[in-house]
Structures are given as structure tokens and as C-alpha cells.
Design a protein around this motif. Sequence first.
Motif, mmCIF file in Angstrom:
data_model
loop_
_atom_site.group_PDB
_atom_site.id
_atom_site.type_symbol
_atom_site.label_atom_id
_atom_site.label_comp_id
_atom_site.label_asym_id
_atom_site.label_seq_id
_atom_site.Cartn_x
_atom_site.Cartn_y
_atom_site.Cartn_z
ATOM 1 N N TYR A 84 -34.902 -30.250 -24.162
ATOM 2 C CA TYR A 84 -35.520 -29.753 -25.390
ATOM 3 C C TYR A 84 -34.579 -29.924 -26.579
ATOM 4 O O TYR A 84 -33.358 -29.910 -26.415
ATOM 5 N N TYR A 118 -34.077 -27.851 -30.286
ATOM 6 C CA TYR A 118 -34.435 -26.719 -31.133
ATOM 7 C C TYR A 118 -33.676 -26.839 -32.455
ATOM 8 O O TYR A 118 -32.576 -27.374 -32.513
ATOM 9 N N ILE A 141 -38.651 -24.592 -31.580
ATOM 10 C CA ILE A 141 -38.644 -25.782 -30.736
ATOM 11 C C ILE A 141 -39.156 -26.977 -31.542
ATOM 12 O O ILE A 141 -40.049 -26.846 -32.385
ATOM 13 N N ILE A 181 -43.410 -34.163 -23.831
ATOM 14 C CA ILE A 181 -44.451 -33.193 -23.480
ATOM 15 C C ILE A 181 -44.672 -32.157 -24.566
ATOM 16 O O ILE A 181 -45.707 -31.513 -24.598
ATOM 17 N N ILE A 182 -43.713 -31.934 -25.418
ATOM 18 C CA ILE A 182 -43.878 -31.039 -26.563
ATOM 19 C C ILE A 182 -43.426 -31.795 -27.795
ATOM 20 O O ILE A 182 -42.333 -32.344 -27.836
ATOM 21 N N PRO A 228 -40.877 -26.936 -16.101
ATOM 22 C CA PRO A 228 -41.231 -25.607 -16.599
ATOM 23 C C PRO A 228 -42.508 -25.017 -16.035
ATOM 24 O O PRO A 228 -42.893 -23.938 -16.422
ATOM 25 N N GLY A 229 -43.159 -25.659 -15.139
ATOM 26 C CA GLY A 229 -44.436 -25.161 -14.646
ATOM 27 C C GLY A 229 -44.399 -23.738 -14.128
ATOM 28 O O GLY A 229 -45.383 -23.024 -14.202
ATOM 29 N N GLN A 230 -43.269 -23.315 -13.607
ATOM 30 C CA GLN A 230 -43.170 -21.956 -13.087
ATOM 31 C C GLN A 230 -42.607 -20.991 -14.109
ATOM 32 O O GLN A 230 -42.446 -19.811 -13.826
ATOM 33 N N GLY A 231 -42.261 -21.479 -15.294
ATOM 34 C CA GLY A 231 -41.661 -20.613 -16.296
ATOM 35 C C GLY A 231 -40.230 -20.275 -15.937
ATOM 36 O O GLY A 231 -39.981 -19.299 -15.251
ATOM 37 N N GLN A 243 -33.960 -21.539 -19.740
ATOM 38 C CA GLN A 243 -33.418 -22.751 -20.324
ATOM 39 C C GLN A 243 -31.920 -22.576 -20.553
ATOM 40 O O GLN A 243 -31.451 -21.484 -20.870
ATOM 41 N N ASP A 273 -42.861 -17.246 -23.416
ATOM 42 C CA ASP A 273 -43.348 -18.487 -22.813
ATOM 43 C C ASP A 273 -44.868 -18.337 -22.727
ATOM 44 O O ASP A 273 -45.374 -17.634 -21.856
ATOM 45 N N THR A 333 -50.554 -22.421 -17.163
ATOM 46 C CA THR A 333 -49.343 -23.227 -16.953
ATOM 47 C C THR A 333 -48.331 -22.962 -18.057
ATOM 48 O O THR A 333 -48.691 -22.737 -19.209
ATOM 49 N N SER A 334 -47.074 -22.995 -17.657
ATOM 50 C CA SER A 334 -45.987 -22.902 -18.637
ATOM 51 C C SER A 334 -45.500 -24.304 -18.954
ATOM 52 O O SER A 334 -45.317 -25.119 -18.054
ATOM 53 N N TYR A 335 -45.302 -24.588 -20.223
ATOM 54 C CA TYR A 335 -44.757 -25.876 -20.633
ATOM 55 C C TYR A 335 -43.334 -25.743 -21.155
ATOM 56 O O TYR A 335 -42.777 -26.690 -21.674
ATOM 57 N N GLY A 336 -42.787 -24.539 -21.007
ATOM 58 C CA GLY A 336 -41.424 -24.317 -21.487
ATOM 59 C C GLY A 336 -41.332 -24.227 -22.984
ATOM 60 O O GLY A 336 -40.261 -24.315 -23.548
ATOM 61 N N LYS A 337 -42.474 -24.049 -23.666
ATOM 62 C CA LYS A 337 -42.465 -24.003 -25.119
ATOM 63 C C LYS A 337 -42.118 -22.586 -25.556
ATOM 64 O O LYS A 337 -42.970 -21.831 -25.991
ATOM 65 N N LEU A 338 -40.856 -22.244 -25.441
ATOM 66 C CA LEU A 338 -40.423 -20.905 -25.806
ATOM 67 C C LEU A 338 -40.523 -20.687 -27.302
ATOM 68 O O LEU A 338 -40.178 -21.568 -28.089
#
Lengths: 114, 115
Positions: free
Chosen positions: A33, A35, A45, A55-56, A97-100, A103, B92, B98-103
Motif C-alpha cells: 500500500y 498512504y 490510502i 486493487i485499490i 487482506p481478505g481476512q482483515g 498492516q 476496515d 470481504t476486506s480489501y485492506g482499505k483502512l
Amino acid sequence: DTAVSQTPKYLVTQMGNDKSIKCEQNLGHDTMYWYKQDSKKFLKIMFSYNNKELIINETVPNRFSPKSPDKAHLNLHINSLELGDSAVYFCASSQTPGQGLEQYFGPGTRLTVT
Amino acid sequence: SQQGEEDPQALSIQEGENATMNCSYKTSINNLQWYRQNSGRGLVHLILIRSNEREKHSGRLRVTLDTSKKSSSLLITASRAADTASYFCATDPLRGGTSYGKLTFGQGTILTVHP
């Protein structure tokens, strides 16, 4: 044995220049990532890559372009720097990150545009 | 838009006292995380609490989560001068389960612990 490293730590440049910040992680993570932290400490982010795939992609000027040559590296290139780009830029990584998951952040790159 | 908002913005206490920081957020979440940032450094992950958890402990840290009120608190017990730092909550968000890690981070609480 630094987990997430960034170079350079400090970057002072003039308006209009193009600069790059490099990030590397040795944690075996597949997601990275970028930031931006402004002068008020607000952290937002910008981008995220998973296995070299974007993905983001937040609302960031086109002058900012991330590049991920492999899953251990995520670089940030900034074209035509503006005064408002002055900030601290942090790289981070995590497992998928699917499970949260938490970072891991790098030490930051303080960019000053004059 | 900013998701998490911390309260108070600054907290000054004496060593040995407890410090409580609060965080409010707006949307449904997968989990909420707390991070610490020492001056001039990167963020360090402290603790993660999932949306189906109400309380979590880690050493001198205790985190609570109230999803009905969309709020969380971080308690640091028996504070030390070395705890002096900025503390951020990060949410999150939940998207399709689903989590995408977009904190999304709040602006943080600056904690100063006096020796």
C-alpha cells in the motif's frame, strides 16, 4: 532485517520536478500500500497492489503512478510535483487482506516541494 | 471522507495513570485496528478487533468495540513515558463480506505521558 523499508527518507525538490519513492518489504506479504499523511497527521490510502495487481486506486491525481515490479516492491512515481504534494508518504504491506489483517508500515518518506 | 474520529485530540497524563482514547466511525466494518506512531516514525500495529468481538486484551492494552454505537475505545493501563505517541484507530470497511485492506484512519490522539 528491516521489514518494510523506504528510500529516500527525506526528499526536497522543486515544483515541476518528477521524483520516485521506493518501497521494499521482506515479510513475504503479497499486498502493498501507499498512504499519504498530511501536516495535520491525517493518513489516507492512495493505492494498493496485490500480487502486482492494482486493487485499490483512490482519487489521486494522475501525476501519481505506482509501479510494482514484483510483490516485494511497490514504487511511487510523482510527475510535475506541486506544493500540495508536500507530505509524508508511507508504504505498508500485509498478507492477502481478505481476512482483515494488520498492516506493517515503513518509516515514511518526508517529501517537501518548494 | 474521514471514517474514524478520535477523541480526545490530545491527552496528557502522569506515568502510572491510565489513558483512554475513543474512536467513532460511520459505516459497517470488518474489523477495527489501533496503531501507534512515535514522532517521525511509521505506524506500528497494536491490536485488531473483529466486528463480532466486543473486547480484546494485549498486555497493558484493552480495546472495546460497540458496533451498535459504531465506537471503540483503547485503554492503556499503568502508562509509561515510552507510551508517548500518537494513537490512531483504523477501520476496515465491509464490502460484500470481504476486506480489501482499505483502512481508513482517524486523525489520532496525541498522548503525552509525563515521568
